[in-house]
Design an enzyme around this catalytic site. Structure first.
Site, short mmCIF file in Angstrom:
data_model
loop_
_atom_site.label_atom_id
_atom_site.label_comp_id
_atom_site.label_asym_id
_atom_site.label_seq_id
_atom_site.Cartn_x
_atom_site.Cartn_y
_atom_site.Cartn_z
N GLN A 1 -47.75 65.80 -25.36
CA GLN A 1 -46.90 64.08 -25.35
C GLN A 1 -47.07 63.73 -26.47
O GLN A 1 -45.87 63.06 -27.18
CB GLN A 1 -48.16 63.40 -24.47
CG GLN A 1 -47.11 61.95 -23.80
CD GLN A 1 -48.25 61.53 -22.75
OE1 GLN A 1 -49.10 61.18 -23.15
NE2 GLN A 1 -48.22 61.92 -22.10
N HIS B 1 -49.77 58.24 -32.55
CA HIS B 1 -48.84 58.09 -32.11
C HIS B 1 -47.18 58.64 -32.82
O HIS B 1 -45.99 58.64 -32.92
CB HIS B 1 -47.91 57.47 -31.53
CG HIS B 1 -49.50 57.31 -30.03
ND1 HIS B 1 -50.71 56.91 -31.03
CD2 HIS B 1 -49.32 57.44 -29.25
CE1 HIS B 1 -51.15 56.56 -29.64
NE2 HIS B 1 -50.66 57.16 -28.40
N ALA C 1 -47.35 64.62 -31.26
CA ALA C 1 -47.41 65.48 -32.54
C ALA C 1 -49.54 65.91 -32.64
O ALA C 1 -49.72 66.67 -33.08
CB ALA C 1 -46.54 65.67 -33.30
N ASP C 2 -49.18 64.19 -32.76
CA ASP C 2 -51.21 63.68 -33.41
C ASP C 2 -52.16 64.90 -32.25
O ASP C 2 -53.55 64.53 -32.58
CB ASP C 2 -51.17 62.29 -32.91
CG ASP C 2 -50.60 61.61 -33.99
OD1 ASP C 2 -50.55 61.79 -35.31
OD2 ASP C 2 -49.42 61.30 -33.97
N PRO D 1 -56.59 70.02 -30.20
CA PRO D 1 -57.26 70.49 -29.07
C PRO D 1 -56.72 72.02 -28.97
O PRO D 1 -56.97 72.79 -28.24
CB PRO D 1 -57.56 69.31 -27.87
CG PRO D 1 -57.63 68.34 -28.81
CD PRO D 1 -56.45 68.36 -30.11
#
Length: 695
Positions: free
Chosen positions: A438, A485, A440-441, A445
């Site tokens: 959703q 974000h 890049a940050d 995980p």
């Protein structure tokens, strides 16, 4: 779903020929393990692990999988491989990293198969990072379920996926992600968990509050079973039941098998260093004498068992001698198969069709995916919030679920590791995944799967298992997106070998590169700048462009000059080239207006592979270079590129290579004025170009 404990079975309930075959293979595995200890001077060169103590449950599985099945094994599963029909000689070739190692050609450890051979289940490459195989394996089952649901599965068979795990690995969070998707989507996957009560030197009691059977109770819909994994009869019947359940119900099973650990954890961590009396306790459950007693009851004489053992001895020793003498890995071939060859090598289709309309980058991406789904029935698209209710937080998937159905376009849980890692499994069964992270940050995980599974598969399998995966990642800062974000991550991605990284700056490139990325048989990450999606940021109007036709493709690794300097200024040596990508193209365009005819702008478009040929050509032409990025400069891709230019183009430079990027801070601040202060802008680029042109 009901859960069961596999019952003890009578020794006569299994065909005696199966019992004798199991005994022969059990003795084979045991003799190989003993031989590796006896020949430590040869065998300890590379770390390895054997199946000693786990032979019964593993052979029960290896003897029952079918050629149309798929498997994801763990590093101790040598007896499964023997049960499938692999020969000791073949396994020994991998043990010694020989050229003819049938799995990886000497590139990976013993017990790390990569098998695509007629008459055998498909076993894609996987890492030895414990537990990480659960996601790709579940991705295989997910892909099979999709092919079945859409009538695309070839043949009359109902394949299943075996995912073999050590109990210690079940504590990994990624295993939970796999279990969650398996029950959520009712996937045909058989989780075999082998529990010998040890990690390396840590015991089960130290590492877990419950075993895998107990843990799996929390996943509603997981059919659970337990068995004594040292008893071949009981194991064979339990595995038979588990496989039958998955084939019939197309739903997941977890079989928890308790086993003794009779060998070393690995050759590098030897049992006698720390096990003590525990070795004696485990030896009481040795699968070999258990099976010998059952064979005697079944009417097989001790003499016949001795004959089988003698035959095994001869084969293992002979195969070992041949393996020692076999050719070593070919050094001239050390760098082959970094990537599989892509079919998209030239720009094709019409970039600017007559009467076509201009469109935004976000619509170009949407249209590209729409056309792919329309043309390619094996293509699917998934990620967080991309399904029918929202169609993506940027509306980049709007209407797709309604057009193509929830089987092809669907939401996932918040599971970045599954989103990325499942593509390895999807690709292995012939599904072509397009997935989205959703922001890049949020990719971090999923980095384990990206690094250990996706990036290495083609190289370590010597081209047998390239992973076709298109991973979309909205990126970049604008308008107060804040610290979670707005990040730029390309430098981190570019340290990962074996993946491709694309970063378009306009709608036409977006569509052409998206198509090429999809048809590329390798993992491709498409970085899509959020500030360019709608051209709402001042100065980014040119990100809108005429929409190319459906056939348009733009090969990866080809940069372009989006602004050229005048020939007169070049002749007078009064020019500079700005090498950039993404939002940098627009900062450079605005800055170039301050230096009429003096600035050329190269838009890289693809960051790996890099168009080094065009870069060096333009550096030689101008002699002054500015590398422009949105990332913080320190240790960045831009700084690395500047260093490479300085080193390899030194004699062509008239000034030191300059780099402009964000301030070296750990996050983009929320306040818009603070954000502006951190990021590059036109003024900063103008100031640096002025200094550069004064050299």
């Amino acid at each position: 779903m009901a859960s069961t404990v596999a019952k003890k079975v009578q020794p006569y309930s299994i065909n005696v020929d199966i019992l004798k075959k199991a005994y022969r293979l059990m003795q084979t595995a045991a003799r190989m393990a003993k031989l590796y200890d006896e020949e430590r001077e040869v065998c300890a060169k590379y770390v390895h692990s054997t199946s000693r103590g786990h032979e019964a449950i593993q052979l029960a599985v290896g003897l029952q999988l079918k050629p149309h099945d798929y498997a994801s094994l763990y590093y101790r599963d040598e007896s499964i491989l023997l049960g499938l029909g692999l020969q000791p000689y073949e396994l020994m070739l991998q043990l010694m990293a020989k050229a003819e190692d049938p799995f990886t050609g000497g590139r990976s450890y013993y017990g790390h198969p990569a098998l695509k051979r007629a008459g055998f289940p498909v076993i894609p490459h996987q890492s030895s990072a414990t537990g990480m195989q659960a996601i790709p394996a579940t991705g295989m089952a997910h892909g099979i379920a999709y092919l079945e649901a859409t009538g695309l599965l070839k043949g009359d068979h109902k394949p299943i996926v075996l995912c073999s795990l050590g109990d210690g690995s079940v504590t990994e969070g990624e295993v939970a992600e796999a279990f969650q998707m398996a029950v959520l989507k009712s996937l045909p996957v058989f989780y075999l968990v082998q529990d010998n009560e040890w990690g390396i030197s840590a015991t089960g009691a130290e590492m877990r509050a419950m075993n895998a059977y107990e843990y799996a109770a929390g996943f509603k819909g997981m059919h659970r079973m337990q068995v004594d994994g040292s008893d071949f009869n009981a194991s064979y019947k339990a595995v038979e039941e588990a496989i039958e359940y998955v084939r019939k119900h197309r739903a997941p099973v977890l079989l928890h098998a308790t086993c003794p650990l009779l060998g070393h954890h690995t050759s590098g961590v030897r049992k006698e260093w720390y096990r003590g009396d525990d070795l004696t306790t485990h030896a009481q459950r040795d699968p070999i004498p258990v099976l010998e007693a059952q064979l005697l009851k079944a009417g097989v004489s001790q003499k016949e068992m001795d004959t089988l053992t003698a035959e095994v001895e001869a084969i293992v020793l002979s195969d070992f001698e041949k393996a020692v003498a076999a050719a070593d890995a070919d050094l001239s071939d050390f760098d082959s198969h970094e990537f599989a060859l892509t079919p998209i090598t030239h720009e094709a289709g019409v970039r600017t069709p007559a009467k076509a309309e201009r469109l935004t980058m976000v619509d170009a991406a949407l249209h590209a995916i729409d056309e792919i789904l329309k043309q390619e029935p094996t293509a699917i698209f998934y990620g967080q919030d991309v399904g029918g209710r929202l169609g993506g937080v940027f509306r980049e998937a709007a209407t797709l679920a309604q057009k193509y159905g929830d089987e092809r376009v669907f939401n996932t849980p918040i599971q970045e590791a599954y989103i990325i890692g499942s593509t390895a499994g999807m690709s292995a069964v012939g599904v072509k995944p397009i997935v989205e992270i959703q922001f890049a940050d949020y990719i971090w995980p999923g980095l384990n799967q990206l690094v250990e599974e996706l990036s290495k598969s083609c190289y370590l399998s010597k081209g047998k298992f390239p992973i076709q995966a298109l991973i979309r990642v909205p990126i970049g800062a604008y308008g107060g997106g804040g610290p979670y974000h707005s990040g730029s991550i390309e430098s981190t991605l570019l340290t990962i070998r074996g993946i491709k990284v694309v970063y378009p700056s306009n709608a036409a490139d977006m569509k052409g590169l998206m198509k090429a990325a999809f048809y590329d048989p390798n993992p491709v990450i498409m970085l899509e700048h959020k500030g360019l999606y709608w051209s709402k940021v001042a100065g980014t109007t040119e990100a809108k462009s005429i929409e190319p036709d459906e056939a348009y493709v733009l090969p990866l690794g080809k940069a372009t000059c989006v602004l050229q300097a005048s020939k007169e200024m070049i002749t007078q040596a009064q020019t500079a080239v700005v090498i950039t990508y993404g939002m940098g193209v627009y900062w450079a365009r605005e800055a170039a207006a301050e230096f009429p005819g003096q600035i050329e702008i190269v838009d890289l478009r693809t960051l790996n592979p890099l168009d080094w040929e065009l870069i060096t050509d333009r550096v030689k032409q101008h002699g002054r270079v500015l590398v422009l990025t949105e990332e913080p400069v320190l240790n960045s891709f831009a700084e690395s590129l500047a260093g490479r230019i300085s080193q390899q183009c030194f004699t062509n430079l008239d000034a030191p290579v300059s780099v402009v990027g964000s301030a070296n801070l750990p996050a983009v601040p929320l306040n818009m004025e603070l954000e502006k202060r951190m990021l590059p802008n036109t003024g900063k680029v103008v100031a640096e170009l002025k200094k550069l042109l004064e050299w």
